[in-house]
Design a protein around this motif. Structure first.
Motif, PDB file in Angstrom:
ATOM      1  N   ASN A  30      53.301  16.372 -34.300  1.00 51.96           N
ATOM      2  CA  ASN A  30      54.073  17.388 -35.012  1.00 51.96           C
ATOM      3  C   ASN A  30      55.552  17.122 -34.722  1.00 51.96           C
ATOM      4  O   ASN A  30      55.954  16.999 -33.576  1.00 51.96           O
ATOM      5  CB  ASN A  30      53.650  18.815 -34.647  1.00 51.96           C
ATOM      6  CG  ASN A  30      53.855  19.161 -33.197  1.00 51.96           C
ATOM      7  OD1 ASN A  30      53.261  18.561 -32.319  1.00 51.96           O
ATOM      8  ND2 ASN A  30      54.701  20.151 -32.928  1.00 51.96           N
ATOM      9  N   CYS A  63      57.033  20.382 -38.555  1.00 45.87           N
ATOM     10  CA  CYS A  63      56.684  21.766 -38.257  1.00 45.87           C
ATOM     11  C   CYS A  63      57.955  22.525 -37.893  1.00 45.87           C
ATOM     12  O   CYS A  63      58.767  22.032 -37.110  1.00 45.87           O
ATOM     13  CB  CYS A  63      55.687  21.784 -37.088  1.00 45.87           C
ATOM     14  SG  CYS A  63      55.216  23.447 -36.572  1.00 45.87           S
ATOM     15  N   VAL A  97      51.250  24.660 -36.798  1.00 46.82           N
ATOM     16  CA  VAL A  97      50.324  24.098 -35.813  1.00 46.82           C
ATOM     17  C   VAL A  97      49.756  25.170 -34.881  1.00 46.82           C
ATOM     18  O   VAL A  97      48.844  24.887 -34.110  1.00 46.82           O
ATOM     19  CB  VAL A  97      50.993  22.971 -34.993  1.00 46.82           C
ATOM     20  CG1 VAL A  97      51.397  21.815 -35.903  1.00 46.82           C
ATOM     21  CG2 VAL A  97      52.189  23.465 -34.199  1.00 46.82           C
ATOM     22  N   ASN A  98      50.299  26.382 -34.967  1.00 49.02           N
ATOM     23  CA  ASN A  98      49.838  27.522 -34.168  1.00 49.02           C
ATOM     24  C   ASN A  98      49.790  28.765 -35.058  1.00 49.02           C
ATOM     25  O   ASN A  98      50.380  28.783 -36.134  1.00 49.02           O
ATOM     26  CB  ASN A  98      50.810  27.802 -33.006  1.00 49.02           C
ATOM     27  CG  ASN A  98      50.815  26.718 -31.947  1.00 49.02           C
ATOM     28  OD1 ASN A  98      49.799  26.088 -31.682  1.00 49.02           O
ATOM     29  ND2 ASN A  98      51.966  26.510 -31.329  1.00 49.02           N
ATOM     30  N   THR A 102      47.593  28.305 -38.935  1.00 50.81           N
ATOM     31  CA  THR A 102      47.432  26.954 -38.391  1.00 50.81           C
ATOM     32  C   THR A 102      46.693  26.076 -39.399  1.00 50.81           C
ATOM     33  O   THR A 102      45.634  26.452 -39.915  1.00 50.81           O
ATOM     34  CB  THR A 102      46.641  26.979 -37.067  1.00 50.81           C
ATOM     35  OG1 THR A 102      47.370  27.745 -36.113  1.00 50.81           O
ATOM     36  CG2 THR A 102      46.426  25.576 -36.517  1.00 50.81           C
ATOM     37  N   TYR A 106      45.198  20.826 -37.340  1.00 53.49           N
ATOM     38  CA  TYR A 106      45.534  21.214 -35.975  1.00 53.49           C
ATOM     39  C   TYR A 106      44.483  22.127 -35.360  1.00 53.49           C
ATOM     40  O   TYR A 106      44.288  22.120 -34.139  1.00 53.49           O
ATOM     41  CB  TYR A 106      46.961  21.779 -35.903  1.00 53.49           C
ATOM     42  CG  TYR A 106      47.925  20.635 -35.711  1.00 53.49           C
ATOM     43  CD1 TYR A 106      48.382  20.278 -34.455  1.00 53.49           C
ATOM     44  CD2 TYR A 106      48.301  19.837 -36.786  1.00 53.49           C
ATOM     45  CE1 TYR A 106      49.215  19.189 -34.268  1.00 53.49           C
ATOM     46  CE2 TYR A 106      49.125  18.741 -36.610  1.00 53.49           C
ATOM     47  CZ  TYR A 106      49.577  18.428 -35.343  1.00 53.49           C
ATOM     48  OH  TYR A 106      50.380  17.334 -35.149  1.00 53.49           O
ATOM     49  N   GLN A 107      43.761  22.878 -36.175  1.00 54.29           N
ATOM     50  CA  GLN A 107      42.606  23.610 -35.652  1.00 54.29           C
ATOM     51  C   GLN A 107      41.601  22.602 -35.093  1.00 54.29           C
ATOM     52  O   GLN A 107      41.063  22.780 -33.997  1.00 54.29           O
ATOM     53  CB  GLN A 107      41.965  24.449 -36.756  1.00 54.29           C
ATOM     54  CG  GLN A 107      42.798  25.616 -37.200  1.00 54.29           C
ATOM     55  CD  GLN A 107      42.187  26.346 -38.402  1.00 54.29           C
ATOM     56  OE1 GLN A 107      41.076  26.068 -38.832  1.00 54.29           O
ATOM     57  NE2 GLN A 107      42.938  27.284 -38.947  1.00 54.29           N
ATOM     58  N   LEU A 109      42.155  19.325 -34.204  1.00 55.19           N
ATOM     59  CA  LEU A 109      42.682  18.573 -33.067  1.00 55.19           C
ATOM     60  C   LEU A 109      42.630  19.403 -31.792  1.00 55.19           C
ATOM     61  O   LEU A 109      42.169  18.924 -30.746  1.00 55.19           O
ATOM     62  CB  LEU A 109      44.114  18.123 -33.345  1.00 55.19           C
ATOM     63  CG  LEU A 109      44.302  17.058 -34.421  1.00 55.19           C
ATOM     64  CD1 LEU A 109      45.778  16.910 -34.771  1.00 55.19           C
ATOM     65  CD2 LEU A 109      43.694  15.725 -33.996  1.00 55.19           C
ATOM     66  N   LYS A 110      43.106  20.638 -31.864  1.00 56.91           N
ATOM     67  CA  LYS A 110      43.133  21.490 -30.674  1.00 56.91           C
ATOM     68  C   LYS A 110      41.718  21.820 -30.204  1.00 56.91           C
ATOM     69  O   LYS A 110      41.460  21.906 -29.007  1.00 56.91           O
ATOM     70  CB  LYS A 110      43.915  22.777 -30.946  1.00 56.91           C
ATOM     71  CG  LYS A 110      45.401  22.522 -31.147  1.00 56.91           C
ATOM     72  CD  LYS A 110      46.228  23.788 -31.228  1.00 56.91           C
ATOM     73  CE  LYS A 110      45.938  24.665 -32.394  1.00 56.91           C
ATOM     74  NZ  LYS A 110      46.867  25.819 -32.493  1.00 56.91           N
ATOM     75  N   ILE A 121      49.807  24.493 -29.387  1.00 54.26           N
ATOM     76  CA  ILE A 121      50.756  23.387 -29.251  1.00 54.26           C
ATOM     77  C   ILE A 121      51.994  23.961 -28.571  1.00 54.26           C
ATOM     78  O   ILE A 121      52.487  25.023 -28.971  1.00 54.26           O
ATOM     79  CB  ILE A 121      51.105  22.791 -30.640  1.00 54.26           C
ATOM     80  CG1 ILE A 121      49.848  22.276 -31.342  1.00 54.26           C
ATOM     81  CG2 ILE A 121      52.178  21.724 -30.529  1.00 54.26           C
ATOM     82  CD1 ILE A 121      49.112  21.186 -30.630  1.00 54.26           C
ATOM     83  N   ARG A 139      45.013  14.446 -25.785  1.00 55.81           N
ATOM     84  CA  ARG A 139      46.131  15.304 -26.168  1.00 55.81           C
ATOM     85  C   ARG A 139      47.278  14.959 -25.215  1.00 55.81           C
ATOM     86  O   ARG A 139      47.081  14.908 -24.000  1.00 55.81           O
ATOM     87  CB  ARG A 139      45.740  16.772 -26.034  1.00 55.81           C
ATOM     88  CG  ARG A 139      46.858  17.724 -26.408  1.00 55.81           C
ATOM     89  CD  ARG A 139      46.385  19.165 -26.360  1.00 55.81           C
ATOM     90  NE  ARG A 139      47.483  20.076 -26.591  1.00 55.81           N
ATOM     91  CZ  ARG A 139      47.337  21.333 -26.964  1.00 55.81           C
ATOM     92  NH1 ARG A 139      46.130  21.837 -27.139  1.00 55.81           N
ATOM     93  NH2 ARG A 139      48.397  22.099 -27.156  1.00 55.81           N
TER      94      ARG A 139
END
Length: 159
Positions: A30, A63, A97-98, A102, A106-107, A109-110, A121, A139
């Motif tokens: 990001n 982002c 990303v949050n 989101t 990114y949902q 990946l996290k 993030i 990560r």
């Protein structure tokens, strides 16, 4: 669902999935143009140039969620990256990303990272390494310089 099923929009507005990157090692970041970490674009571009022939693809996702450090339009972001860092790796439309909006990438990946699983993030230039099979390998903290990832990238490219 795999990472390759996730829909994304390129910085020029084209809708696609990540399926075209199947079989590649991915470094997903990001990004932001007005951040103290913005010079990492240089290192990301260098990694891309060094390893793209071997199968690395760097994917940049602008982002604006961190101190408003990516306020420009997609066109302005693309121009900034080209003019200041010669970025040739794929860039995408701005995303969250949050929070409640989101982006599904990114949902994913996290939620699939072996460490920091599900955690927000923390800042611009958080990085995720994804192996050739689409598994989230690692990560990586935003302050970690791109060149510090060479050994991990080489290991993933050689598997």
């Amino acid at each position: 669902m795999s990472i390759y099923d996730i829909a994304v929009k390129t910085i020029s507005g084209t809708e696609q999935t990540l399926a075209e990157y199947k079989g590649h090692v991915l470094l997903i970041v990001n990004t932001a143009s007005k951040c103290g970490l913005t010079p990492q674009y240089k290192g990301l571009q260098e990694l891309y140039e060094r390893y793209r022939e071997k199968g690395l693809v760097v994917l940049g996702f602008p982002c604006n969620q961190f101190a408003g450090q990516e306020p420009g339009s997609e066109e302005q972001i693309a121009e900034f990256c080209d003019r200041n860092y010669g970025v040739t790796f794929p860039l995408f439309a701005k995303i969250d990303v949050n929070g409640p909006a989101t982006h599904p990438l990114y949902q994913y990946l996290k939620g699939h990272a072996p460490t920091g699983n599900g955690e927000d993030i923390e800042w611009n230039f958080a990085k995720f390494l994804v192996d050739k099979n689409g598994q989230v390998y690692k990560r990586i903290d935003p302050r970690t310089q791109p060149e510090e990832l060479a050994a991990d990238i080489e290991a993933l490219l050689n598997t």
